[in-house]
Design an enzyme around this catalytic site. Structure first.
Site, PDB file in Angstrom:
ATOM      1  N   LYS A  43       3.353   6.783   4.317  1.00 47.75           N
ATOM      2  CA  LYS A  43       2.920   7.268   3.002  1.00 47.75           C
ATOM      3  C   LYS A  43       2.450   8.711   3.144  1.00 47.75           C
ATOM      4  O   LYS A  43       1.920   9.105   4.183  1.00 47.75           O
ATOM      5  CB  LYS A  43       1.762   6.380   2.514  1.00 47.75           C
ATOM      6  CG  LYS A  43       1.072   6.828   1.236  1.00 47.75           C
ATOM      7  CD  LYS A  43       1.930   6.632   0.018  1.00 47.75           C
ATOM      8  CE  LYS A  43       1.264   7.211  -1.236  1.00 47.75           C
ATOM      9  NZ  LYS A  43       2.213   7.351  -2.356  1.00 47.75           N
ATOM     10  N   MET A  69       1.126   7.006  -8.712  1.00 44.24           N
ATOM     11  CA  MET A  69       0.200   6.378  -7.761  1.00 44.24           C
ATOM     12  C   MET A  69      -1.003   7.278  -7.484  1.00 44.24           C
ATOM     13  O   MET A  69      -2.129   6.795  -7.331  1.00 44.24           O
ATOM     14  CB  MET A  69       0.927   6.085  -6.448  1.00 44.24           C
ATOM     15  CG  MET A  69       2.184   5.232  -6.586  1.00 44.24           C
ATOM     16  SD  MET A  69       1.857   3.621  -7.270  1.00 44.24           S
ATOM     17  CE  MET A  69       1.023   2.854  -5.891  1.00 44.24           C
ATOM     18  N   CYS A 127       5.062  16.169  -4.837  1.00 44.84           N
ATOM     19  CA  CYS A 127       4.364  15.065  -5.505  1.00 44.84           C
ATOM     20  C   CYS A 127       4.069  15.455  -6.957  1.00 44.84           C
ATOM     21  O   CYS A 127       3.401  16.456  -7.204  1.00 44.84           O
ATOM     22  CB  CYS A 127       3.056  14.721  -4.799  1.00 44.84           C
ATOM     23  SG  CYS A 127       2.137  13.476  -5.726  1.00 44.84           S
ATOM     24  N   GLY A 218      14.960   5.189  -8.708  1.00 41.13           N
ATOM     25  CA  GLY A 218      15.967   4.144  -8.921  1.00 41.13           C
ATOM     26  C   GLY A 218      17.254   4.694  -9.523  1.00 41.13           C
ATOM     27  O   GLY A 218      17.507   5.897  -9.491  1.00 41.13           O
TER      28      GLY A 218
END
Ligand code: DHB
Length: 308
Positions: A43, A69, A127, A218
């Protein structure tokens, strides 16, 4: 057949986990060690432990996922501490670094430089989920300065994880900067930042942080990921490997990334949804398609996309 090499380091296959999913705790990393993932990618780590953003912060969508997250992680020291145990699997161990500032990144990278059990650093420039911290990879000046400061001292094998780009001029500007540094690899793409999903029944957003905005992964992102892999394959020095990530569910998806120029791929959303058994399934599917097409190794496929 599926082996690959990145800056002199052997990987038993071209499939590994993407940083982010199921790679935060010691147990999760150990599980990756036992799985068919050819490497263990941690991570993204920050200077200190972080709980991350409020829940719900991840949701599976019809064709992928949305997440915000907020970099929940144990703090980089733990990912260093785990290295000697994780290396007992014999796989490359890649620590993702996502400091909240330039000086945090430099400090973390400096410390990792002295840890021989860590094979690579994946410096995350992309990020999208920290409020008030724009993605470094969209600020070309900041990107260049960070890499200059890093390579003043860095001796560790290091790659960067990039956000998706959408304009040829941007690909060219970024590639020009990246080509100035001895990078081992680029990983592309991170999730497409700040997407929004609407649940029509509740007439609301589906994740809590940032008013529902989050990184999309995805199937939704696969064409963008393939385009980024392809463009960087065209533009980067050949000694910089490309690790493709974005929407891989099957061996056929991997085959497409290889054709576009990836030397390895990472699995994110599918790994979250299916667990570690996805690596073996995708590996078998990839082997099958290579056999059908009479390819002996993935090196015969990498970058061979034809134009019409
Ligand atoms: C997180 C998301 C990312 O896309 C990333 O690159 C790093 C961290 C997160 O929200 O935890």
């Amino acid at each position: 057949m599926l082996e690959t090499k990145i800056n002199g380091v052997n990987f038993s296959s071209c499939l590994m986990n993407a940083s982010g999913a199921r790679c935060e705790t010691y147990d999760e990393l150990i599980e990756l060690g036992k799985s068919k993932s050819s490497a263990i990618v941690s991570k993204s780590s920050t200077l200190e432990f972080r709980n991350g953003n409020e829940f719900p912060r991840y949701k599976k969508l019809p064709f992928g996922s949305i997440n915000s997250m907020g970099i929940p992680n144990l703090g980089y020291k733990k990912y260093i501490e785990f290295a000697s145990e994780l290396k007992k699997n014999g796989k490359p161990y890649i620590v993702s670094v996502s400091g909240l500032s330039e000086s945090d990144n430099i400090k973390i990278i400096k410390e990792i430089n002295s840890i021989s059990d860590i094979d690579f650093i994946e410096l995350n420039l992309s990020c999208p989920n920290i409020i008030g911290k724009p993605q470094v990879g969209y600020d070309f000046i900041q990107t260049k300065i960070l890499l200059e400061k890093t390579f003043e001292f860095n001796k560790k094998k290091l790659g960067v994880k990039l956000p998706p780009y959408f304009d040829f001029v941007h690909f060219e500007e970024v590639a020009k900067i990246l080509n100035q540094f001895p990078l081992s690899f680029v990983t592309c793409i991170n999730s497409i930042g700040n997407g929004l999903f609407v649940d029509i029944e509740s007439e609301s957003v589906v994740i809590k942080p940032k008013g529902g905005f989050g990184g999309i992964g995805g199937k939704y992102v696969k064409p963008t990921a393939l385009a980024n892999v392809r463009k960087f394959f065209e533009l980067l020095n050949k000694n910089i490997a490309i690790i493709g990530v974005g929407g891989i569910e099957t061996g056929i998806d991997v085959f497409e990334f290889l054709l576009c120029g990836a030397s390895a791929v990472q699995i994110g959303t599918t790994f979250v949804e299916e667990g570690a058994k996805c690596f073996e399934r995708i590996e078998n599917e990839l082997r099958e398609i290579l056999k059908q097409k009479n390819y002996k190794t993935i090196d015969d496929v990498i970058g061979k996309l034809k134009l019409i």
